[in-house]
Design a protein around this motif. Structure first.
Motif, mmCIF file in Angstrom:
data_model
loop_
_atom_site.group_PDB
_atom_site.id
_atom_site.type_symbol
_atom_site.label_atom_id
_atom_site.label_comp_id
_atom_site.label_asym_id
_atom_site.label_seq_id
_atom_site.Cartn_x
_atom_site.Cartn_y
_atom_site.Cartn_z
ATOM 1 N N GLN A 66 12.996 7.929 7.864
ATOM 2 C CA GLN A 66 13.322 7.304 8.394
ATOM 3 C C GLN A 66 13.470 5.967 7.955
ATOM 4 O O GLN A 66 13.318 5.182 9.138
ATOM 5 N N GLY A 67 12.026 5.330 7.678
ATOM 6 C CA GLY A 67 11.078 4.236 8.127
ATOM 7 C C GLY A 67 10.681 4.381 8.747
ATOM 8 O O GLY A 67 10.158 5.881 9.442
ATOM 9 N N MET A 79 10.765 -6.126 5.511
ATOM 10 C CA MET A 79 11.088 -5.258 4.891
ATOM 11 C C MET A 79 10.512 -3.776 5.108
ATOM 12 O O MET A 79 9.347 -3.891 4.861
ATOM 13 N N TYR A 80 10.511 -2.917 6.306
ATOM 14 C CA TYR A 80 10.155 -1.784 5.977
ATOM 15 C C TYR A 80 10.901 -0.320 5.018
ATOM 16 O O TYR A 80 11.510 -0.377 6.865
ATOM 17 N N PRO A 81 11.276 -0.425 4.308
ATOM 18 C CA PRO A 81 11.873 0.996 3.699
ATOM 19 C C PRO A 81 11.293 2.284 4.048
ATOM 20 O O PRO A 81 10.191 2.425 4.642
ATOM 21 N N ALA A 82 12.734 3.256 4.057
ATOM 22 C CA ALA A 82 12.113 5.084 4.012
ATOM 23 C C ALA A 82 11.710 4.918 2.427
ATOM 24 O O ALA A 82 11.995 4.443 2.006
ATOM 25 N N ASP A 83 10.663 5.568 2.985
ATOM 26 C CA ASP A 83 10.569 6.533 1.760
ATOM 27 C C ASP A 83 9.701 7.437 1.797
ATOM 28 O O ASP A 83 10.186 8.265 2.777
ATOM 29 N N SER A 84 8.721 8.395 0.386
ATOM 30 C CA SER A 84 8.609 10.076 1.092
ATOM 31 C C SER A 84 7.993 9.810 1.787
ATOM 32 O O SER A 84 7.730 10.967 2.195
ATOM 33 N N GLY A 127 0.710 -1.230 0.279
ATOM 34 C CA GLY A 127 -0.352 0.294 0.047
ATOM 35 C C GLY A 127 0.825 1.208 0.139
ATOM 36 O O GLY A 127 0.112 1.790 -0.071
ATOM 37 N N ASN A 128 2.405 1.273 -0.141
ATOM 38 C CA ASN A 128 3.240 2.591 0.626
ATOM 39 C C ASN A 128 4.106 2.530 -1.072
ATOM 40 O O ASN A 128 4.689 3.546 -1.232
ATOM 41 N N SER A 129 3.848 1.522 -2.054
ATOM 42 C CA SER A 129 4.306 1.255 -3.118
ATOM 43 C C SER A 129 4.712 2.695 -4.032
ATOM 44 O O SER A 129 5.463 3.304 -4.677
ATOM 45 N N VAL A 130 3.877 3.778 -3.688
ATOM 46 C CA VAL A 130 3.747 4.659 -5.019
ATOM 47 C C VAL A 130 4.557 5.807 -3.829
ATOM 48 O O VAL A 130 5.125 6.621 -4.094
ATOM 49 N N TYR A 131 5.004 5.589 -2.650
ATOM 50 C CA TYR A 131 6.365 6.447 -1.952
ATOM 51 C C TYR A 131 7.771 6.136 -2.123
ATOM 52 O O TYR A 131 8.104 6.604 -1.568
ATOM 53 N N TRP A 132 7.529 4.362 -2.264
ATOM 54 C CA TRP A 132 9.013 3.924 -2.670
ATOM 55 C C TRP A 132 10.416 4.478 -3.712
ATOM 56 O O TRP A 132 9.491 5.382 -4.342
ATOM 57 N N ASP A 133 11.244 4.231 -3.237
ATOM 58 C CA ASP A 133 12.511 5.151 -4.225
ATOM 59 C C ASP A 133 12.019 3.948 -4.954
ATOM 60 O O ASP A 133 11.874 3.184 -4.658
ATOM 61 N N LYS A 134 12.793 4.493 -6.257
ATOM 62 C CA LYS A 134 13.271 3.459 -7.314
ATOM 63 C C LYS A 134 13.552 1.971 -7.151
ATOM 64 O O LYS A 134 13.713 1.209 -7.581
ATOM 65 N N ALA A 135 15.595 2.208 -6.151
ATOM 66 C CA ALA A 135 15.613 0.976 -5.654
ATOM 67 C C ALA A 135 14.364 -0.069 -5.649
ATOM 68 O O ALA A 135 14.262 -1.073 -5.446
ATOM 69 N N THR A 136 13.663 0.347 -4.518
ATOM 70 C CA THR A 136 12.873 -0.614 -3.734
ATOM 71 C C THR A 136 11.862 -0.620 -4.549
ATOM 72 O O THR A 136 11.634 -2.493 -4.818
ATOM 73 N N ALA A 137 11.459 -0.332 -5.896
ATOM 74 C CA ALA A 137 10.843 -0.811 -6.976
ATOM 75 C C ALA A 137 11.009 -1.540 -7.440
ATOM 76 O O ALA A 137 10.542 -2.712 -7.333
ATOM 77 N N ASP A 138 12.311 -1.489 -7.412
ATOM 78 C CA ASP A 138 12.749 -2.689 -8.777
ATOM 79 C C ASP A 138 12.846 -3.186 -8.123
ATOM 80 O O ASP A 138 13.362 -4.927 -8.996
#
Ligand code: P6P
Length: 332
Positions: A270-271, A261-266, A212-223
């Protein structure tokens, strides 16, 4: 059949597995406090429906999150049980803004950081939740605690673990010599060794992240996520499993393999997960089980928090899966 030779948590802590632990009696006493807090918490959870313990307590915590009635019960259970061991110098709780002191006449030599009830947003719908704890040696030479006792690298931990309040109540623990799982036997009220020397497989087939957070992910996480969903290079696409309760998601990852995974995102630069009482203890368990835990750039256990509620990005699980993830982040 009546087993009269149970390998209980306390017996294990005093066994030859810890014959070289200098203060194993004091440590076992400390762990008896943690085990008591987990038993009180699991009992409150199982009685919640009968005793109207579900729902909100009507207050918010330091993270501006609605506090559940069971959050308060679990937090009090940990504070009283730990103080009662007389082994604790000071504590950090997810539920409290500041370091929790222990009166000098009750103080000991360990620092404990804990999340008393992790995932409690799930609890009213009976989804499994957990408690997380980390144990550190005190640093201060006198009886006045300071930030240097708690703002420290995860590798300084001497032990870490979690309780999982699921279909069974388990306590999973490392004291630095592997990961061991104990299941609560209600008939005798003891945590009994059921999962000796847990090891995570080098590669799994499950990924766990809040899409549900995929719209906020950075490119590395999305890729990276797209690479394991698409099944490139003839690989079978991974399955997705996300409970939204870190202890449950990490426990499944530990036993079945894969990556949490719980990445940092926009949205969360800081996650979301906090270092001292979520990421650091679970990272120690993951490394002790032969897995890996990174913030995308370096091992989580090599991080030093800037404050007691510091949030950090986290990717943990099977070595090969986490290394694949890191290759996306380090090349970005
Ligand atoms: P989200 C529970 O609130 C928690 O702290 C962890 O247990 C869990 O992994 C995470 O937050 C879930 O967060 O944003 O996916 O609901």
């Amino acid at each position: 059949m009546c087993d009269t030779n149970l390998m209980t948590l306390n017996r294990w802590l005093l066994s030859d597995h810890h014959k070289n632990t200098p203060n194993r009696i004091e440590f076992a006493n400390l762990m008896s406090g943690i085990a008591l807090a987990c038993k009180i918490t699991t009992n409150a959870i199982k009685r919640a429906g009968f005793e109207q313990l579900f729902g909100l307590a009507g207050v918010t915590n330091v993270h501006s999150e609605d506090v559940k009635k069971l959050d308060i019960i679990a937090n009090d259970a940990f504070k009283y049980a730990l103080k009662g061991t007389k082994e604790v110098f000071c504590m950090v709780s997810e539920e409290e803004q500041s370091i929790i002191p222990v009166a000098e006449h009750d103080a000991g030599n360990f620092v404990v950081t804990f999340d008393p009830l992790d995932g409690s947003s799930n609890i009213d719908c009976n989804v499994s939740v957990g408690s997380i704890f980390a144990i550190w040696p005190k640093v201060s030479k006198d009886n006045n605690y300071s930030d240097k006792d708690v703002l420290r690298k995860g590798r300084e931990m001497i032990a870490a673990g979690y309780a999982l309040y699921g279909s069974a109540t388990m306590l999973v623990l490392t004291t630095g010599c592997g990961v061991f799982g104990f299941t609560l036997d209600y008939t005798v009220g003891e945590f009994v060794l059921t999962h000796p020397d847990i090891k995570i497989k080098p590669r799994g087939a499950i990924y766990s992240i809040n899409e549900g957070n995929s719209v906020y992910w950075d490119k590395a996480t999305a890729d990276y996520v797209n690479s394991i969903k698409s099944g490139k290079n003839g690989k079978t696409p991974y399955s997705s499993r996300y409970i939204g309760s870190m202890v449950s998601d990490v426990h499944r990852t530990l036993l079945y393999g894969g990556i949490f995974m719980y990445p940092a995102d926009s949205k969360s630069p800081q996650g979301k997960l906090r270092y001292l009482y979520e990421v650091a203890p679970l990272s120690l368990l993951m490394e002790q089980a032969g897995g890996k835990s990174t913030n995308g750039q370096q091992a989580c256990l090599d991080l030093v928090p800037g404050n007691i509620h510091q949030r950090v990005p986290v990717f943990m699980g099977s070595v090969d899966d986490v290394s694949d993830l890191e290759s996306f982040h380090k090349s970005s």
